[in-house]
Design a protein around this motif. Structure first.
Motif, short mmCIF file in Angstrom:
data_model
loop_
_atom_site.label_atom_id
_atom_site.label_comp_id
_atom_site.label_asym_id
_atom_site.label_seq_id
_atom_site.Cartn_x
_atom_site.Cartn_y
_atom_site.Cartn_z
N LEU A 121 -14.57 -7.86 -0.42
CA LEU A 121 -14.13 -7.39 -1.81
C LEU A 121 -14.48 -6.03 -1.97
CD1 LEU A 121 -12.62 -8.59 -4.03
CD2 LEU A 121 -14.75 -9.07 -5.00
N PHE A 122 -15.73 -5.57 -1.64
CA PHE A 122 -16.33 -4.25 -2.00
C PHE A 122 -15.48 -3.28 -1.31
CE2 PHE A 122 -18.96 -0.91 -0.70
CZ PHE A 122 -19.23 -0.19 -1.95
N ALA A 123 -15.06 -3.57 -0.20
CA ALA A 123 -14.10 -2.64 0.60
C ALA A 123 -13.07 -2.37 -0.26
CB ALA A 123 -14.01 -2.94 2.06
N LEU A 124 -12.34 -3.50 -0.74
CA LEU A 124 -11.05 -3.24 -1.31
C LEU A 124 -11.36 -2.69 -2.74
CD1 LEU A 124 -9.44 -6.93 -1.09
CD2 LEU A 124 -8.40 -4.67 -0.27
N TRP A 125 -12.34 -2.83 -3.24
CA TRP A 125 -12.46 -2.35 -4.80
C TRP A 125 -12.60 -0.56 -4.63
CZ3 TRP A 125 -17.08 0.30 -6.37
CH2 TRP A 125 -17.11 0.39 -7.74
N SER A 126 -13.43 -0.46 -3.59
CA SER A 126 -13.73 0.94 -3.16
C SER A 126 -12.58 1.89 -3.09
CB SER A 126 -14.61 1.12 -1.85
OG SER A 126 -16.03 0.43 -2.04
N VAL A 127 -11.66 1.33 -2.32
CA VAL A 127 -10.40 2.03 -2.06
C VAL A 127 -9.40 2.29 -3.57
CG1 VAL A 127 -10.09 1.84 0.40
CG2 VAL A 127 -8.89 0.41 -1.12
N TYR A 128 -9.78 1.22 -4.15
CA TYR A 128 -8.95 1.49 -5.57
C TYR A 128 -10.13 2.33 -6.46
CZ TYR A 128 -6.25 -2.63 -5.42
OH TYR A 128 -5.19 -3.77 -5.14
N ASN A 129 -11.22 2.96 -6.18
CA ASN A 129 -11.98 3.67 -6.95
C ASN A 129 -12.32 4.96 -6.50
OD1 ASN A 129 -13.23 2.14 -9.61
ND2 ASN A 129 -12.76 0.65 -8.11
N SER A 130 -12.05 5.33 -5.01
CA SER A 130 -12.33 6.53 -4.56
C SER A 130 -11.36 6.87 -3.64
CB SER A 130 -13.63 6.23 -3.57
OG SER A 130 -13.95 7.55 -2.85
N PHE A 133 -11.66 7.47 1.08
CA PHE A 133 -11.25 6.59 2.34
C PHE A 133 -9.95 6.68 2.71
CE2 PHE A 133 -14.89 4.53 -0.36
CZ PHE A 133 -15.77 4.86 0.46
N SER A 134 -9.80 6.34 3.98
CA SER A 134 -8.39 6.33 4.52
C SER A 134 -7.89 5.03 4.76
CB SER A 134 -8.33 7.36 5.92
OG SER A 134 -8.81 8.28 5.90
N ALA A 135 -8.86 4.27 4.81
CA ALA A 135 -8.24 2.72 5.08
C ALA A 135 -9.48 1.54 4.27
CB ALA A 135 -8.02 2.33 6.51
N ALA A 136 -8.96 0.53 4.23
CA ALA A 136 -10.01 -0.48 3.77
C ALA A 136 -9.65 -1.77 5.06
CB ALA A 136 -9.57 -1.11 2.44
N ALA A 137 -10.87 -2.26 5.38
CA ALA A 137 -10.94 -3.41 6.49
C ALA A 137 -11.42 -4.37 5.94
CB ALA A 137 -11.36 -2.82 7.77
N ASP A 149 -7.79 -11.05 -9.82
CA ASP A 149 -6.43 -11.21 -9.88
C ASP A 149 -5.97 -10.28 -11.19
OD1 ASP A 149 -7.64 -12.72 -12.05
OD2 ASP A 149 -5.89 -14.30 -11.95
N GLU A 150 -6.36 -10.03 -11.97
CA GLU A 150 -6.05 -9.25 -13.14
C GLU A 150 -6.47 -7.72 -12.77
OE1 GLU A 150 -8.35 -10.00 -16.64
OE2 GLU A 150 -8.17 -12.38 -16.54
N TYR A 151 -7.38 -7.34 -11.97
CA TYR A 151 -7.70 -6.00 -11.64
C TYR A 151 -6.75 -5.61 -10.56
CZ TYR A 151 -10.43 -2.06 -10.00
OH TYR A 151 -10.73 -0.83 -9.67
N MET A 152 -6.56 -6.45 -9.68
CA MET A 152 -5.51 -5.93 -8.42
C MET A 152 -3.83 -5.78 -9.05
SD MET A 152 -5.05 -8.91 -6.19
CE MET A 152 -4.39 -10.70 -6.52
N ARG A 153 -3.44 -6.53 -10.11
CA ARG A 153 -2.24 -6.20 -10.96
C ARG A 153 -2.20 -5.24 -11.56
NH1 ARG A 153 -2.31 -12.01 -11.93
NH2 ARG A 153 -3.01 -11.63 -13.90
N SER A 154 -3.12 -4.48 -12.12
CA SER A 154 -3.37 -3.49 -13.06
C SER A 154 -3.83 -2.19 -12.47
CB SER A 154 -4.03 -3.80 -14.47
OG SER A 154 -5.68 -4.23 -14.14
#
Length: 229
Positions: A121-130, A133-137, A149-154
Motif C-alpha cells: 500500500l505504501f508503494a501505491l501511495w508513493s506513486v500517487y505522491n512522487s 518512481f517509474s513503477a509500483a510493485a 477507496d476514497e483516496y484512489m478515486r480522487s
C-alpha cells in the motif's frame, strides 16, 4: 549477485546487486521479510534478464511508518499512524541518493518502489505522491485500509506502470474491514487499466509465499519498463 548491509541515516539497508544494474528496486521490510529476502532477490534474478539493484530498508514500526494517515485498529490493539510521508521523504532524499552515490549509478536510473502487504500500500501511495518512481510493485497491498477507496478515486498516480496482486483467499476473512480487499483491488485495477497495469491472482491466503509474490511484482515492472525504452 552481491549482498551488502549498510546503515543509511540510522536505517539498516540490505542491498542485492547484479552487475551493471539498470533498475533500482526499493522495498520497505520487517523482520519477517528479512527471513526470506535472500530467496526473494534470487527469485527476481531468475525472472528477469534486466540487471538490477534491490535496496530493502528496515521498518521498525510497521503500522506507523507505512501508514498514509491515522486509522483505528483493524486487528489486535495497535492502530495506524501517519508516518508514510516521513518514510517517503527518507526514500527520496536519503536512501536513493546514497545508493546512487555508493554504487555509482546513473542519477536518472529508473526506480521501482515495491513491497508486500502494508508496504505494498505504501508503494501505491508513493506513486500517487512522487514523480521519482517509474513503477509500483504492489504485492498483496493492504487496499482494505480505511478510506483508501476514497483516496484512489480522487487521485491519480504519477507513474504509468503499476503491478497489483492478491491471494485468492484473502477476501475470505471474517474481519469485515479486511474482507473488502477483493472489491478494493478490483476497483484499483479498474481505475488504472488505462495505464500499464496488471492484476495477478495468486493461490492461497495473505501469508503464502510473500517473497515469491514480491519477486514477481518487481520482475513484471522491470519487464514493462524495458518495453517502453
Amino acid at each position: 549477485m552481491q549482498n551488502h548491509i549498510l546503515t543509511i541515516h540510522q536505517r539498516q539497508c540490505h542491498i542485492y546487486t547484479t552487475e551493471h544494474p539498470k533498475y533500482l528496486l526499493i522495498q520497505p521490510v520487517d523482520k519477517h521479510d528479512l527471513e526470506v529476502l535472500d530467496n526473494e532477490a534470487a527469485s527476481i534474478e531468475r525472472r528477469t534478464t534486466s540487471p538490477f539493484i534491490l535496496a530493502a530498508f528496515r521498518i521498525n514500526d510497521w503500522n506507523s511508518e507505512l501508514s498514509p494517515w491515522e486509522a483505528p485498529p483493524v486487528f489486535g490493539k495497535q492502530g495506524f499512524g501517519s508516518g508514510a510521508a516521513d518514510t517517503l521523504d527518507f526514500v527520496e532524499t536519503k536512501l536513493i541518493p546514497e545508493i546512487i552515490s555508493q554504487f555509482e549509478l546513473p542519477e536518472n536510473i529508473p526506480v521501482v518502489i515495491g513491497g508486500y502487504s502494508l508496504a505494498g500500500l505504501f508503494a501505491l501511495w508513493s506513486v500517487y505522491n512522487s514523480e521519482r518512481f517509474s513503477a509500483a510493485a504492489a504485492a498483496s497491498p493492504s487496499v482494505w485500509f480505511p478510506k483508501w477507496d476514497e483516496y484512489m478515486r480522487s487521485h491519480s498516480p504519477k507513474a504509468d506502470c503499476v503491478y497489483l496482486s492478491l491471494g485468492n483467499k484473502e477476501e475470505k476473512t471474517k474481519n469485515k474491514v479486511m474482507a473488502a480487499v477483493g472489491e478494493r483491488i478490483r476497483k484499483q485495477y479498474d481505475l488504472l487499466k488505462d495505464r500499464t497495469c496488471t492484476l495477478e491472482w495468486n493461490e492461497g491466503s495473505h501469508f503464502k509465499e510473500p517473497d515469491i509474490r514480491t519477486a514477481k511484482a518487481f520482475a513484471w515492472c522491470m519487464e514493462q519498463l524495458e518495453k517502453t525504452k
